[in-house]
Each structure stands twice: as structure tokens, then as C-alpha cells.
Motif scaffolding. Structure first.
Motif, PDB file in Angstrom:
ATOM      1  N   ARG A  13      -0.270  -0.179  -0.648  1.00 47.31           N
ATOM      2  CA  ARG A  13       0.785  -1.375  -1.289  1.00 47.31           C
ATOM      3  C   ARG A  13       2.157  -0.371  -1.230  1.00 47.31           C
ATOM      4  N   THR A  64       4.996  -6.273   3.915  1.00 44.82           N
ATOM      5  CA  THR A  64       4.284  -7.430   3.639  1.00 44.82           C
ATOM      6  C   THR A  64       4.716  -8.267   2.046  1.00 44.82           C
ATOM      7  N   THR A  87       3.393  -8.572  -0.465  1.00 43.75           N
ATOM      8  CA  THR A  87       2.935  -7.676  -1.611  1.00 43.75           C
ATOM      9  C   THR A  87       3.681  -6.294  -1.855  1.00 43.75           C
ATOM     10  N   ASP A  88       4.649  -6.021  -0.714  1.00 47.20           N
ATOM     11  CA  ASP A  88       5.472  -4.845  -0.892  1.00 47.20           C
ATOM     12  C   ASP A  88       6.738  -5.166  -1.470  1.00 47.20           C
ATOM     13  N   SER A  89       7.281  -4.144  -2.001  1.00 42.93           N
ATOM     14  CA  SER A  89       8.642  -4.382  -2.690  1.00 42.93           C
ATOM     15  C   SER A  89       9.755  -3.510  -2.082  1.00 42.93           C
ATOM     16  N   PRO A 126      10.557  -8.179  -3.899  1.00 44.44           N
ATOM     17  CA  PRO A 126       9.467  -8.340  -3.118  1.00 44.44           C
ATOM     18  C   PRO A 126       9.961  -8.634  -1.642  1.00 44.44           C
ATOM     19  N   SER A 130       0.585   1.809  -6.368  1.00 48.38           N
ATOM     20  CA  SER A 130       1.119   1.598  -4.992  1.00 48.38           C
ATOM     21  C   SER A 130       1.662   2.944  -4.572  1.00 48.38           C
TER      22      SER A 130
END
Length: 748
Positions: free
Chosen positions: A324, A357, A359-361, A380, A422
Motif C-alpha cells: 500500500r 488504487t 487504498t493508496d494516498s 485517498p 504502508s
């Protein structure tokens, strides 16, 4: 010489080549378009190794075998014109070792466009593939031989005069060197070697080598035997099966073993190859795998420690999970980024954000002297947020102002200070150099050390040659990230996309190798091991004292935050030139460390490695030197020829310039000079066939000048030129007669 002046010189050379008579029997000439020299390719840059005759005096241009009547041309070509020589043969050998290809091209070219009684310089131009690094050139011509060497020369040691037109790089992938004073009709035999990186994507390795030759390098005589040959050797060093995927030329398999194979292509052809050589293969494995290669140094090696080469591959699994991601993009929008550089960054950055995605920031910071943030916090990577970011990029990426790198880096570090579960990452893109670069590296080293395994990775991308690429390499080394560069605006978009893909797809982080703690002594490149990503294998090389066991263990952390161990088999090898394969990476990293520390000892180490491997560095020069053996043979000639030859056969030394990128230019950055390759270009000069024609436009109200007339005449055929010459002579006689009449009348 830059790209523009080079192509202009070749264009003038092709015009001059029309003077070369091909012979009475037109059937002996290879079939060509009706206007062979006017139906030219879109680009006149070479797409395969090419040799040019450097013509300053156009009167010397003629067929050395069949002299023909040529109208005399007055004046000189300034700058010199470049006539592509006809190629009589070409062989290429490609040796692939893990992630590196070593390429050797041998060829024969004939000076078909200069009278036998005259001579000219000849220029070899070699286009190389991805991340190419020249290894050496060998030349044989008319009982003379030359070879390139890398030497260290003190400032007060004046061995030769520096002439930037004699050698160096036209573009980052176009190397050239000048061969002095070759007689018309002579044949030049050349061998040039370079190394380049294999491209890696989706579990496949690919090599692409420029091997495309235009029609005008084909010999005149059709019955001349033209034979081209390509030999390919692949040694994956993995012990796993290698599978051929695609090839551009009809290769015939000559041998196969586990982990290696060899191919040969050899054919008589009517025309030289019309396409680049491309080859791709895959090494099948679903899991992470790797190994260690060991090799003992040669007797000539200045460093007598053992060599090692460690590789890790991500495997072919398409479902492998990546970490992530929390990502901050730092983009330089100073005035020098105006135009194509900033447009390329916009395109590549927009594509990279789409790879994230939900779920990433992420966050984006544009900087010059000020900071312009997309958001005050990490956001996000949802579809709506990515759309907002794309619009923000389009609106706020306006090139203006100066450059400040410390402030955006500190801001990014602060944004990523609370990262959990992450992998934080900072991507820095700049084209400038700043005064506090060592302070920046020192500050980032302290922050990375304090945060341990949760410290953000720092990847850097340098555009052009005005930024300090060794500062950016050092920054990436400290941050366990990836460094990439683009010196050519045309390649920035592709390289940056590949750089983003590599940094955004880690599959193994916090890698350590247990054996390094148990050896008596070791030197590791890179000293801080970066993460293994889907987009590229991980290569670690170095020297050691002690004993390697039969296997070692590499430990790391995968996407679910669990730890894994990868067993690496160790084997000794003698059939891989580890020294050449590793040299470029080691020279660059040592130079970055020498720049940061100011260590004279590290600079000396770079010099020794550079001289030994033949790869230029910031502290050495590449020269083309006449071999002493040939010079001694000349001295044994009969006395009647000795004095004549001694003057023309003095040992010649030519330096190649701009073989490295330097340490940036703070002045160019402060003045916001446009990003580019090499030094800032002066205003374009008009290509003059006759120097005396320049400056005469003031007569006849600037409507017509000698230059215009000459350029017009250069497009005419020989009969028309003769007729015009006779007409001008007649008019001159009438003018002289009228002048004399007036003088006589005035006297009366």
C-alpha cells in the motif's frame, strides 16, 4: 557540434555527394529512387554505426577510381560538410549477461568520395541503446592504427589541444570520434564496443540495438558482395530455462544450455539491414529468486579483492501483491521547465496517478521559490480525487520563477511523518541545481536514519544537464529510492513513466543480506539496498575479502508486512566480464559519494576504476591515440620516405569531450536557461559554402547576395552551372569595357 548543426552538415554533405560519378554502367548501381539523394529519411541522424567524410574543401570531392570532370568550387565549407561513406561490411556481436548487454560492431567503410591525391578527416558516429556506455574504439587505416584510452590528465600537462568538434556526444545516445587525415579511396576498418542495459518488463528481458542503414551507404557496384552477420549470446546466469520470445532478424540457434543460449544470423544481402536489431527472452519463475556470482580479479586489476554480483528477480507472477502506497510528488516548475519538459512531466505524472488504487494516498507539491500544494494533507486515490488532481496539474503547472529544493523535501517528509502499514515514497523531479545540495543530503540522511524502516523512499529524476545528477543520485542512495535521468526532451516522457512504474511497484522492502556482516571486508554498491520492484531486477555488486558460503540468504518484508527469506545460490564464474558489467554503476555511485564527501581518496578510486575499465568519468578523459607499434613500423621505412612520412605520421591524440554530465550549473539554473543537453547553444550560424559571400547583402538592397546565388546554384546541374558561368564572364567583360570607355572619355 550539436544535433541541429550535425544534421545540417550531413544535408550539405549529401548535396556534395552528387559530384561523385558512379561509373558509365548504370546497371552496376544498386536500384534506388529516381532522386536518390533527395529521397532522404525523415531524420539524418544515424540509426546504425556510420562513418562520414569531413569535407572542408568541396573541390576534393570526386570518385577516387573514376575521376570525372567537375566544375571548380571556390571557397570552403564552414562548418565542414559530412558525406556518409559507403559501407563494405558489418558484423555485430551481442553478449547478454543478466541485465547488461555488451555490444561489439566491426565494419569496413571506404572513402569513396575524395580524390586519391587528397585526404580528409573521417568521423565515426555510433548510436547506442538504453543507458549506453562506450567501452572503446579500434581503427585500422592505411598502415596506421588507433585505439581509445581513458587517461587522467593534470591541468598543467598539455599533451594535446582540446577541440570539441573531434569527439564526444551529439546526444546522450550518439557517440562520435574523429579519425584524422585519411587518403581518398582508402578503406577504414573499425571496431566499436559499448554496454547498454536490457529493458525488463512483465518478466521479459529485451535488447534493442540501432542497426538500420540508409540506402546511400550501399556501395555503387551491385556485384560487390555485401555480407552482414549478427552473433547473439545470452547468459542469464540463473540456472533457469531461457525462453525466446521475439526477434527482428532470422536468428539460427547454435547452442543451448540451462540458463544460456547462442544464435547466429549471417547472410549475403543486396542492401544493408533496414531495421534495428531486437531480441527478447523470458526466464520463467513464479517466485522471487536470485543468486550470487563470484569472480577473482585479473593480474592487471588495481584492486585484488574478490568480486561479487548479486541479483534478485521479482518472478513472473502477475498477481503478486505490492505495498500500500503513500506518495508525494515534488515537481519543479521553475522558468527553465517551460515548454516541452513541463508538458512531458504533466503527461507522465497524470499517468502515474492513474496507477494508484483507492487504498493508496497521495499529494502533489509544485515548487519554484514558493510551494503550491494540491492539498494540505494526504488524499485517498479515488476516481474523483484523481480527476481533481489532473485538473489541478493542468491549472497550476506554470513554469516561472527560480528553484528551491530543501523546502518541498521537508514539506513532503512532514506529510509522511505518520505513515503506518504502508510504504511511503517521495518522487522528486527537477532540472536545476541549487547551492545547498550537500546540506539537503545531510538533512535527509539524518531524517531517514531517525525514522528507520518507516522512512520515506526518495526517488529522483533529473532533466537536462544543468541539474547536478550526482546530487540526485546521492539523494536516492540515502533514501533507498531509484534515480533516473533524461538528457533528451524526446525521451523524457518514456523514461519518467518507467521510473514511476519502478518506484510504485515494490514487492520486497528492507532487504538485507546476511553474509555482508560476516566477511572480513566488503564494499557494496549501492551501499543502501533499495527495494525490489515488479518493474526491474535488483543488482548489487562489489568487492570483498573472506569466504562466501555455497548459499546466502536475503531477507526482506513483503506487502502484508511479514518477513520472508530468499535463498541465493553462490557460484564462481569465468565467462562473464563482471568488471565491465558492474563498472558503470560503481563509477557513478563512487562519484556521487566523492562529490558529497569531498574525498580526494574516493576521486582517486574513481580514476583507477575508470582507467582500468575504459569507461570515462568526471575525473578522466577518453582519447583516440595512434598506436606506438604502427609508429615504430613507419620509422623502418626507406630513408627516401622517412622525412616525408615523419611529418604526417606524428602521433595523433584526439580528446572526446562531454563524455559525462558534470556537476550541474547553478548559474544556468539561476538564469532559468532552457533545459537541454550540453552547453547553451549560441545563435544559429548560416551554413556558408563560401566565406567571402558572407556580409555582401548590403549591396542590391538586401534583395540578392552571393550567398543566395551560391545556394541557388548548388541546386542546379553541371551543364546549367557551366552556362551560367560563361554568361557571367561575358557580362563581366562588357562591364569592364564600359568602365574603360568612361575612363577614356573623362580623360579627354
Amino acid at each position: 557540434m550539436d544535433e541541429e548543426s550535425f544534421t545540417q552538415a550531413v544535408d550539405e554533405g549529401l548535396n556534395l555527394a552528387k559530384r561523385v560519378y558512379a561509373g558509365k554502367d548504370r546497371s552496376m548501381v544498386p536500384p534506388r529512387p529516381k532522386n536518390a539523394f533527395e529521397a532522404r529519411p525523415v531524420s539524418l541522424l544515424p540509426s546504425g554505426p556510420t562513418v562520414y567524410a569531413v569535407i572542408s574543401d568541396p573541390a576534393v570531392v570526386d570518385n577516387p577510381d573514376v575521376p570525372s570532370y567537375q566544375p571548380h568550387v571556390y571557397g570552403r565549407c564552414e562548418p565542414p560538410a559530412l558525406i556518409p561513406l559507403q559501407m563494405n561490411g558489418v558484423d555485430m556481436q551481442v553478449d547478454c549477461h543478466v541485465d547488461t548487454a555488451v555490444v561489439s560492431v566491426s565494419g569496413r567503410w571506404r572513402v569513396h568520395c575524395v580524390m586519391r591525391s587528397r585526404r580528409c578527416d573521417c568521423r565515426l558516429v555510433v548510436p547506442m541503446g538504453d543507458q549506453g556506455s562506450i567501452l572503446g574504439v579500434e581503427v585500422d587505416v592505411a598502415r596506421r592504427s588507433y585505439s581509445t584510452r581513458v587517461v587522467q590528465i593534470d591541468e598543467d600537462q598539455k599533451i594535446y589541444k582540446i577541440d570539441k568538434s573531434n569527439g564526444g556526444f551529439l546526444k546522450p545516445h550518439l557517440f562520435f570520434i574523429t579519425i584524422p587525415q585519411v587518403d581518398g579511396g582508402c578503406e577504414i576498418s573499425l571496431k566499436v564496443s559499448w554496454s547498454q542495459k536490457l529493458l525488463y518488463k512483465d518478466g521479459q528481458f529485451a535488447v534493442n540495438i540501432p542497426f538500420n542503414f540508409p540506402d546511400y551507404v550501399n556501395p555503387f557496384v551491385k556485384i560487390f558482395s555485401k555480407r552482414e552477420k549478427i552473433q547473439l549470446n545470452v547468459n542469464s546466469c540463473t540456472g533457469k530455462e531461457v525462453v525466446l520470445q521475439r526477434t527482428s532478424h532470422p536468428l539460427k540457434e547454435k547452442g543451448r544450455h540451462v540458463g544460456s543460449m547462442s544464435f547466429l544470423y549471417e547472410a549475403d544481402v543486396e542492401h544493408w539491414s533496414k531495421k534495428d536489431f531486437h531480441f527478447s527472452y523470458s526466464i520463467y519463475s513464479n517466485n522471487l529468486f536470485g543468486g550470487v556470482l563470484l569472480q577473482s580479479p585479473s593480474m592487471q586489476d588495481y584492486d585484488q579483492r574478490e568480486m561479487f554480483y548479486l541479483y534478485l528477480f521479482p518472478g513472473n507472477s502477475q498477481n503478486r501483491k505490492v505495498f500500500r502506497r503513500e506518495v508525494v510528488f515534488l515537481v519543479d516548475i521553475s522558468g527553465s521547465m517551460r515548454g516541452k519538459p513541463l508538458e512531458n512531466v504533466k503527461n507522465a505524472l497524470s499517468a502515474a496517478i492513474l496507477e494508484l488504487t483507492p487504498t493508496d494516498s497521495f499529494n502533489i507539491i509544485a515548487f519554484n521559490e514558493e510551494l503550491y500544494s494540491f492539498s494540505s494533507s494526504m488524499e485517498p486515490a479515488t476516481e474523483d480525487m484523481i480527476e481533481n488532481a489532473t485538473q489541478w496539474i493542468s491549472k497550476n503547472f506554470v513554469a516561472e520563477g527560480g528553484t528551491n529544493i530543501m523546502q518541498p523535501l521537508n514539506e513532503a517528509m512532514e506529510l509522511l511523518s505518520k505513515t503506518q502499514d504502508s510504504l511511503p515514497h517521495i518522487f522528486l523531479i527537477t532540472d536545476g541545481s541549487v547551492e545547498d545540495e550537500r546540506d539537503i543530503c545531510g538533512a535527509m540522511r539524518t531524517q531517514v536514519a531517525n525514522r528507520g524502516s518507516m522512512a520515506p523512499r526518495i526517488s529522483s529524476f533529473g532533466i537536462g544537464t544543468f541539474c547536478n545528477h550526482y546530487f540526485l543520485q546521492m539523494l536516492s542512495l540515502i533514501g533507498k529510492g531509484h534515480y533516473e535521468a533524461s538528457y533528451d526532451p524526446d525521451s523524457t516522457d518514456v523514461r519518467m513513466r518507467r521510473w514511476f512504474r519502478r518506484g510504485l511497484s515494490p514487492v520486497l522492502a528492507d532487504i538485507s543480506v546476511d553474509i555482508f556482516d560476516h566477511l572480513n571486508e566488503n564494499e557494496v554498491f549501492p551501499s543502501h539496498i533499495p527495494d525490489l520492484s515488479v518493474g526491474c531486477p535488483l543488482i548489487i555488486s562489489g568487492r570483498f575479502e573472506g569466504k562466501f558460503p555455497d548459499s546466502v540468504k536475503a531477507k526482506g518484508r513483503v506487502a502484508d508486512m511479514s518477513n520472508i527469506v530468499v535463498d541465493l545460490k553462490v557460484k564462481n564464474t569465468k565467462d562473464i566480464p563482471l568488471e565491465k558489467v558492474c563498472a558503470k554503476q560503481q563509477i557513478d555511485l563512487l562519484t556521487a559519494q566523492a562529490w558529497f564527501s569531498g574525498s580526494k581518496q574516493l576521486e582517486d578510486k574513481v580514476v583507477k576504476l575508470s582507467v582500468q575499465t575504459g569507461i570515462p568519468s568526471e575525473y578522466t578523459y577518453m582519447i583516440l591515440l595512434e598506436d606506438e607499434e604502427e609508429k615504430q613500423d613507419t620509422l623502418k621505412q626507406p630513408k627516401k620516405d622517412k622525412r616525408k612520412r615523419s611529418k604526417s605520421r606524428e602521433q595523433v591524440t584526439i580528446q572526446a569531450h562531454e563524455m559525462t554530465v558534470g556537476f550541474g550549473s547553478i548559474i544556468a539554473t539561476a538564469e532559468n536557461l532552457p533545459t537541454g543537453y550540453g552547453e547553451p547553444k549560441p545563435p544559429p550560424e548560416t551554413f556558408a559554402v563560401l566565406n567571402k559571400a558572407v556580409g555582401c547583402c548590403s549591396s542590391m538592397c538586401d534583395c540578392c547576395c552571393c550567398m543566395c546565388v551560391i545556394k541557388t546554384c548548388s541546386k542546379l546541374n553541371d551543364q546549367c552551372v557551366i552556362a551560367l558561368t560563361q554568361l557571367c564572364t561575358a557580362l563581366s567583360c562588357f562591364g569592364c569595357f564600359e568602365c574603360c570607355s568612361e575612363l577614356c572619355c573623362s580623360d579627354e
